[in-house]
Design a protein around this motif. Structure first.
Motif, PDB file in Angstrom:
ATOM      1  N   ASP A  54       0.819  -1.214   0.000  1.00  0.00           N
ATOM      2  CA  ASP A  54       0.000   0.000   0.000  1.00  0.00           C
ATOM      3  C   ASP A  54       0.847   1.256   0.000  1.00  0.00           C
ATOM      4  N   GLY A  55       2.105   1.155   0.414  1.00  0.00           N
ATOM      5  CA  GLY A  55       2.954   2.326   0.501  1.00  0.00           C
ATOM      6  C   GLY A  55       2.560   3.210   1.669  1.00  0.00           C
ATOM      7  N   ARG A  56       3.131   4.382   1.724  1.00  0.00           N
ATOM      8  CA  ARG A  56       2.872   5.311   2.831  1.00  0.00           C
ATOM      9  C   ARG A  56       2.357   6.636   2.279  1.00  0.00           C
ATOM     10  N   THR A  57       1.283   7.114   2.867  1.00  0.00           N
ATOM     11  CA  THR A  57       0.820   8.466   2.568  1.00  0.00           C
ATOM     12  C   THR A  57       1.264   9.342   3.741  1.00  0.00           C
TER      13      THR A  57
ATOM     14  N   MET B  54       9.434  13.556  -6.554  1.00  0.00           N
ATOM     15  CA  MET B  54       8.170  12.887  -6.869  1.00  0.00           C
ATOM     16  C   MET B  54       7.379  12.624  -5.593  1.00  0.00           C
ATOM     17  N   ALA B  55       8.092  12.208  -4.530  1.00  0.00           N
ATOM     18  CA  ALA B  55       7.401  11.918  -3.272  1.00  0.00           C
ATOM     19  C   ALA B  55       6.767  13.190  -2.713  1.00  0.00           C
ATOM     20  N   LEU B  56       7.502  14.316  -2.791  1.00  0.00           N
ATOM     21  CA  LEU B  56       6.957  15.577  -2.288  1.00  0.00           C
ATOM     22  C   LEU B  56       5.717  15.973  -3.080  1.00  0.00           C
ATOM     23  N   TRP B  57       5.758  15.738  -4.384  1.00  0.00           N
ATOM     24  CA  TRP B  57       4.633  16.112  -5.225  1.00  0.00           C
ATOM     25  C   TRP B  57       3.419  15.225  -4.941  1.00  0.00           C
TER      26      TRP B  57
ATOM     27  N   ARG C  87       2.888  13.282  -2.336  1.00  0.00           N
ATOM     28  CA  ARG C  87       2.654  13.087  -0.899  1.00  0.00           C
ATOM     29  C   ARG C  87       2.391  11.611  -0.602  1.00  0.00           C
ATOM     30  N   TYR C  88       3.085  10.760  -1.360  1.00  0.00           N
ATOM     31  CA  TYR C  88       2.892   9.315  -1.234  1.00  0.00           C
ATOM     32  C   TYR C  88       4.135   8.609  -1.756  1.00  0.00           C
ATOM     33  N   ALA C  89       4.518   7.520  -1.104  1.00  0.00           N
ATOM     34  CA  ALA C  89       5.605   6.694  -1.619  1.00  0.00           C
ATOM     35  C   ALA C  89       5.167   5.247  -1.557  1.00  0.00           C
ATOM     36  N   GLY C  90       5.163   4.570  -2.683  1.00  0.00           N
ATOM     37  CA  GLY C  90       4.742   3.172  -2.700  1.00  0.00           C
ATOM     38  C   GLY C  90       5.444   2.427  -3.796  1.00  0.00           C
TER      39      GLY C  90
END
Lengths: 353, 340
Positions: free
Chosen positions: A152-155, A250-253, A255-258
């Motif tokens: 699911d990754g992290r929000t 990309m993560a900052l844009w 707001r999610y990393a998965g």
């Protein structure tokens, strides 16, 4: 003269190409004002990040002649580094920089290790080892779900100035609200621009010339007194670090990393395709390629869906045009362009004069 | 007559190739070391047999790839596609013939399986021939393009499987008489794993005999050592290569059927996933070496099984660690091929 300095003396050398680059640059610089709507701005930000990601990959593939399948791993390290740090520490700028530093260190260490370990041997060896390491890393990221959030990754939330609710100026300018989302976009845009110009500087420096010499004939480069292992490893580290920064943006844009947005093999395939279509061995290829590719990906798939629905009566053909089969056509395009346009769009435009 | 005798004796006195033993010892040492760590003998037997079965299947898939690389310096990143295609082709036989598969007769079960394997090998062999003709031939000698093109070919093949067989997983149950386990002492050994070990051994022995006891094998080995010299002596190495490529693809198809039945579900990505292991195996074995590939496959599979039992978290990266350890010991792999 000024332009000469900025572009490091590497001009487009083709009118059509120069025009295309200007259009992309202007389009991206003014995207929030020209194309309202969440989807358009999202595409624009993705293009910015991918230009850097692909350019850093081109440093390896196009300039040094190394095939790596671990580029998404470094991209993912950047995204997860910033993401997990914001998730666990909280939305502060300190967390962003901590995540960035840690992930850069991890990326550099991994790139150095893999490089020293396998770049002594042949290109083919490196390709296999990076494939193995990258897939192990992807499995690791999805298995350690307590830490990374698994599939699911992290929000997470970003520092306040970058949130959509934040207003820099109360009034709207040209019908666009000056909010945190806009600030994030420009953070992404200017970081990407700076990184791209930096890479342009690198490939046009004496160091970049040595890399090209290694690509053309590594035996000869070695004979001229350049330690090819050292140069290859340095190029590998540089490319990995840039990819890490692209991942962080990309993560900052998002707001999610998965795993799906950063580590998946599909993204590696996208990168390869953009490099080949845009043109290997020229950084401008990454700009033109990324813009074309992402526009096609976002707007052509809708077209495919229509075609597939229209042909629902013809069983096999409908399957062929199903939007999920996007990758099939990419693969065909990829093979054909390696055969027939090895120099890509930029090479074609430049040779036309 | 007198002149032939010295020649004959000279022939006999040619020094035999020295057998390089240390890599052969790694396997038993590893297995023995694992025994006290695992503690229970029956568990150890089960794990070892599971490892051997997995290793044999990986060997079947990897052997063709390493030979093709050794012979023609072509590394086919699309090899995994043949694995998937083989497994999916087998369903064309196995699913309509459920009657034979479910029948409580070893003979009928075997017949269905044999038919499926034959069809899968035929299809993947033909596909290999086409792949060599269309995709690989234009890029001989250009490593960079080979990697890119064969990778692209694999994506296309994987997607075509989706087009033909649909996007869902396909369940592939084992035939009745191969299900379940037999008890040897306290150790439970799944029947199907024994079959996999047997098939793997047969393939290995057949390959060993062909390579070492026939003229074609001699030419292949000579081609791996020095292709130009073989051509200069008047043999068409191109044809040899096409033959090896087709055989390697067919073996990948066989491996795919075995692997699919082992997992009991088929996905189009299974070939790509297993390729990661296959690459590790041929790097460990030494690119181009069949013997090294055999030992490498068994090593990787045993380590994966032991590590999966002893420390599941480490198991994820155990293959990479094994590869690093082997390459630190022998940087060119266990059995380096002379010219590289």
């Amino acid at each position: 003269m000024m332009l000469h300095r900025i572009l490091s003396g590497d001009f487009p050398r083709s009118r059509v190409l120069a025009l295309a680059l200007l259009v992309v640059f202007a389009g991206l610089a003014l995207a929030p004002f020209l194309f309202p709507g969440a989807r358009a701005i999202n595409v624009a930000a993705t293009i910015c990040v991918f230009v850097v990601l692909v350019a850093s990959y081109d440093l390896l593939l196009g300039y040094t002649g190394i095939v790596s399948f671990a580029h998404t791993m470094f991209y993912g390290i950047g995204a997860y580094g910033v993401g997990l740090s914001l998730y666990s520490v909280g939305p502060t700028w300190g967390a962003v920089f901590m995540g960035l530093t840690l992930s850069l260190m991890l990326s550099l260490a991994l790139a150095l290790l893999i490089g020293l370990f396998s770049l002594r041997v042949k290109a083919i060896f490196y390709a296999m080892i990076t494939l193995a390491v990258a897939s192990a890393f992807a499995v690791l990221a999805s298995q350690l779900s307590d830490f990374t959030g698994g599939e699911d990754g992290r929000t997470f939330s970003v520092p306040e100035a970058l949130r959509p609710g934040f207003r820099l100026v109360e009034n709207e300018i040209f019908g666009t609200a000056i909010n945190g989302k806009l600030l994030t976009y420009y953070l992404v845009f200017f970081s990407a621009l700076a990184l791209f110009l930096l890479l342009l500087r690198v490939v046009n420096s004496p160091f970049g010339r040595v890399l090209q010499a290694i690509r053309e004939n590594d035996f000869r480069a070695e004979a001229l007194g350049y330690r090819t292992v050292v140069y290859r490893t340095l190029a590998n580290c540089l490319s990995a670090a840039t990819a890490t920064l692209a991942g962080a943006l990309m993560a900052l844009w998002l707001r999610y990393a998965g795993p799906q947005t950063t580590l998946s093999f599909t993204i590696m395939m996208d990168i390869l395709l953009i490099v080949v279509i845009g043109g290997m061995g020229t950084l401008y290829g990454s700009v033109v390629g990324a813009a074309l590719f992402l526009l096609a990906q976002n707007y052509l798939q809708a077209l495919m869906k229509q075609a597939s629905d229209g042909l629902a009566a013809v069983p096999l053909l409908a399957n062929l045009l199903h939007p999920d089969r996007w990758l099939l056509w990419l693969g065909v395009l990829f093979v054909l362009s390696v055969y027939f346009f090895p120099t890509g769009i930029v090479g074609k435009l430049r040779s036309r004069k | 007559m007198t002149t032939t005798t010295p020649a004959a004796t000279a022939d006999a006195e040619l020094p035999r190739l020295r057998l390089d033993t240390p890599p052969l010892l790694v396997l038993p040492i590893l297995a023995l070391l694992a025994l006290p760590l695992i503690g229970s003998f029956p568990t150890w037997v089960t794990l070892t047999v599971a490892g051997l079965a997995m290793g044999m299947m990986i060997f079947i898939m990897a052997s063709g790839l390493t030979l093709v690389f050794g012979l023609m310096d072509v590394l086919n990143f699309g090899h995994g596609a043949f694995v998937s295609v083989g497994a999916f082709t087998a369903t064309l036989v196995l699913l309509p013939m459920q009657g034979w598969m479910q029948a409580d007769s070893v003979l009928l079960n075997l017949a269905a399986l044999g038919l499926a394997v034959a069809l899968a090998m035929l299809v993947t062999g033909l596909l290999g021939w086409a792949f060599e003709r269309v995709v690989v031939m234009p890029v001989y000698g250009q490593h960079l393009k080979q990697i890119l093109i064969t990778m692209g070919g694999m994506i296309v093949a994987e997607q075509m499987i989706h087009v033909v067989w649909g996007p869902d997983q396909i369940p592939l149950p084992l035939p009745t008489s191969f299900r379940g386990a037999i008890l040897v002492g306290d150790a439970a050994i799944e029947k199907y794993r024994l079959i996999a070990v047997a098939v793997g051994l047969i393939v290995f022995v057949a390959m060993f005999l062909i390579l070492n006891r026939t003229k074609i094998g001699l030419l292949i080995r000579a081609g791996v050592e020095n292709g130009e010299m073989v051509e200069a002596l008047g043999y068409r190495i191109r044809r040899l290569f096409v033959g090896v490529f087709v055989a390697g693809s067919a073996l990948a198809g066989l491996g795919g059927v075995l692997w699919g039945l082992y997992k009991e579900t088929l996905t189009a990505a299974m070939g790509g996933d297993i390729m990661v292991l296959v690459f590790i195996v041929i790097i460990i074995g030494g690119l181009g070496s069949v013997g090294g590939c055999f030992i490498g496959a068994l090593l990787v599979a045993l380590v994966a099984n032991y590590a999966g039992f002893l420390a599941p978290k480490i198991a994820l990266v155990s293959n990479i660690l094994l590869m690093v350890a082997i390459l630190l010991w022998r940087p060119q792999g266990l059995y380096p091929v002379a010219k590289r």
